[in-house]
Design an enzyme around this catalytic site. Structure first.
Site, PDB file in Angstrom:
ATOM      1  N   LYS A 182      -6.597  12.437   9.289  1.00 14.57           N
ATOM      2  CA  LYS A 182      -5.961  14.015   9.096  1.00 14.57           C
ATOM      3  C   LYS A 182      -6.165  13.305   7.410  1.00 14.57           C
ATOM      4  CE  LYS A 182      -2.269  15.732   8.657  1.00 14.57           C
ATOM      5  NZ  LYS A 182      -2.178  16.034   7.409  1.00 14.57           N
ATOM      6  N   GLU A 257       3.399   2.973   7.326  1.00 14.06           N
ATOM      7  CA  GLU A 257       3.796   2.771   5.996  1.00 14.06           C
ATOM      8  C   GLU A 257       4.889   3.768   5.150  1.00 14.06           C
ATOM      9  OE1 GLU A 257       3.844   2.543   2.437  1.00 14.06           O
ATOM     10  OE2 GLU A 257       1.467   2.949   2.100  1.00 14.06           O
ATOM     11  N   CYS A 291       3.848   4.267  -3.764  1.00 16.02           N
ATOM     12  CA  CYS A 291       5.048   4.034  -2.810  1.00 16.02           C
ATOM     13  C   CYS A 291       6.084   2.151  -3.155  1.00 16.02           C
ATOM     14  CB  CYS A 291       4.712   3.788  -1.238  1.00 16.02           C
ATOM     15  SG  CYS A 291       3.018   2.934  -1.362  1.00 16.02           S
ATOM     16  N   GLU A 390      14.449   7.315  -3.237  1.00 18.22           N
ATOM     17  CA  GLU A 390      12.650   7.444  -3.769  1.00 18.22           C
ATOM     18  C   GLU A 390      11.965   9.289  -4.614  1.00 18.22           C
ATOM     19  OE1 GLU A 390       8.843   6.040  -1.823  1.00 18.22           O
ATOM     20  OE2 GLU A 390       9.507   7.516  -0.995  1.00 18.22           O
TER      21      GLU A 390
END
Length: 494
Positions: A182, A257, A291, A390
């Site tokens: 996906k 992750e 990331c 973040e």
């Protein structure tokens, strides 16, 4: 079904069982260019329950034959697919750039990275060996063999579609699994184009299926009772939802992750120019939407004034290199879409309300698109959201430290543990500090860069499991133990 934008044709259908098909619901995703808000496509199909079930049936039906395909043939098909990716790098890069604003040079580099990953895992086809143990006193010969899981699924984030897809599909294909991938709703176009390349490479129908959609499509995959494993890249919140859905359904294997708030530790003896370059241009590639990018910069007091002065200049120059991502000379592009732009701006607005000092940036760049000025925030409180959460944009927060011990304490004061970097001329210190950093990856005297040879993943709430390297192969196999009693004597013939 094709749409045309900026003279590009693009596939917008779902790829299931070797064919492109529309969604039965008629629901679509609309993609606007983050560069100038122009319409890219409003026809990207959303996979609903019927389409996910169809993809799972196709993958399940294809599994036995793919599992039993000679390893050399599987490897040859994977290598052919890698060649096709390489040949189509320009087109795939343009599709990614149009959807989420990656500069074309960066987008093509991600395709090149994926090519290397596919070739690496093709080399492992047929090489995942088992084990055997001698009978010794118990008279039992013992065998451990590693078998593919079956139907696997992967959910990609939008910031590096090709590499993330390769990390998931490469080891799965090498070990004989079938797959449903996906794409992110922010960047579905380049992965949608894979279908024709999958067929041309020679993958049998159903071995690789590609669907698009938002969180609802991902939830259908995570909850599906016939999917044996799901690999997810994305936010910690969404990762928890994937794990919960997997547990509530069929206890499927999960690898996650997730996010990061990675530290960069810069000691007094560091090479100043190198540290500045790696914490400015290297950090800002992909507009800080990486990331493991080191967004918490910790500088020892002795070098701090010179470093701050130099990185301010570097960020200001980077702002001048922002522009149209379709141009080869553009180094830094916009954020992925309006939602991501608004999220980053909310952090900057909140920091301004707190009275934080902005050394550079802190505002929008231009009057079109989702461009944010490269931003440096000085000395935020360690409890401030800009220091703990973040941001995922072109923003670093900078604090100083006195001692090595203080630097390590600041670096580890986070719920994340994905990436980290440190800068020093003392190799003893470098290895000592690296061993104490609570993170899955460490870069020494350089911004961390992934390698196909080494595992990638995080500590703490940055996820579980590993992608890349040979360790990723273990995510797609399960051990089977076989014990053979060798003490039985053959019966005498009468």
């Amino acid at each position: 079904m094709y749409s045309v934008s900026r003279r590009m044709s693009m596939q917008t259908n779902l790829f299931i069982n070797g064919e492109y098909v529309p969604s039965s619901s008629g629901e679509t995703i609309t993609i606007h260019s983050p560069s100038d808000d122009s319409l890219v496509s409003d026809k990207v199909q959303i996979a609903g329950e019927a389409e996910v079930d169809s993809a799972v049936r196709a993958a399940k039906a294809a599994f036995p034959a793919w599992r039993d395909t000679a390893a050399a043939k599987r490897a040859a098909i994977m290598l052919k697919f890698a060649d096709l990716l390489e040949q189509n790098a320009e087109r795939l890069g343009k599709l990614e750039s149009a959807a989420m604003g990656q500069p074309i040079s960066v987008a093509k580099a991600f395709v090149a990275g994926a090519v290397g990953i596919w070739r690496y895992y093709a080399g492992y086809a047929g090489k995942v060996a088992g084990e055997s143990f001698s009978p010794e006193a118990d008279g039992t010969y013992k065998i451990v063999q590693y078998e593919p899981l079956g139907v696997c699924a992967g959910i990609c984030a939008w910031n590096g579609s090709h590499v993330l897809a390769a990390w998931k599909m490469g080891p799965a294909m090498a070990t004989g699994n079938t797959f449903i991938l996906k794409s992110s709703e922010k960047s579905p176009l380049s992965l949608a184009a894979y279908g024709d390349l999958v067929n041309e490479a020679g993958f049998p129908p159903g071995v690789i299926n590609i669907v698009s959609g938002a969180g609802s499509t991902g939830s259908l995959l995570a909850n599906h009772m016939q999917i044996a494993k799901i690999a997810f890249t994305g936010s910690a919140t969404a990762g928890r939802a994937v794990m919960a859905a997997s547990a509530k359904s069929n206890l499927k294997h999960v690898s996650l992750e997730l996010g990061g708030k990675s530290p960069a530790l810069i000691f007094d003896d560091a090479d100043l120019d190198n540290a500045v370059a790696n914490n400015s241009d290297a950090f800002l590639r992909n507009s800080g939407q990486i990331c493991f990018a080191a967004s918490r910069v910790l500088v020892q007091e002795g070098i701090a004034p010179k470093f701050i002065e130099a990185i301010k200049v570097a960020f200001e120059k980077a702002g001048e290199k922002m522009g149209d991502p379709s141009l080869k000379e553009t180094m830094f592009g916009p954020l992925a879409d309006k939602k991501q732009f608004e999220r980053v701006m909310s952090f900057l607005d909140e920091g301004r309300k707190e009275g934080l000092e902005y050394l550079t940036g802190g505002s929008r760049k231009g009057d079109k698109g989702t461009f944010v000025q490269p931003t440096i925030i000085l000395k935020p409180d360690v409890k401030s959201k800009v220091f703990t959460d973040e941001i995922f944009g072109p923003v670093i927060v900078l604090r100083t430290f006195k001692t090595e011990e203080e630097a390590i304490e600041l670096a580890n004061d986070t719920t994340y543990g994905l990436g980290s970097t440190l800068y020093t001329a003392d190799i003893g210190r470098a290895l000592r500090v690296a061993s104490k950093i609570e993170a899955g990856t460490v870069g020494i005297n350089s911004a961390f860069s992934t390698s196909v040879q080494t595992p990638f993943g995080g500590f703490k709430q940055s996820g579980i499991g590993r992608e890349s390297g040979k360790e990723a192969l273990s995510e797609y196999v399960q051990p089977k133990t076989i014990h053979i009693n060798i003490n039985l004597k053959p019966k005498a013939n009468l």
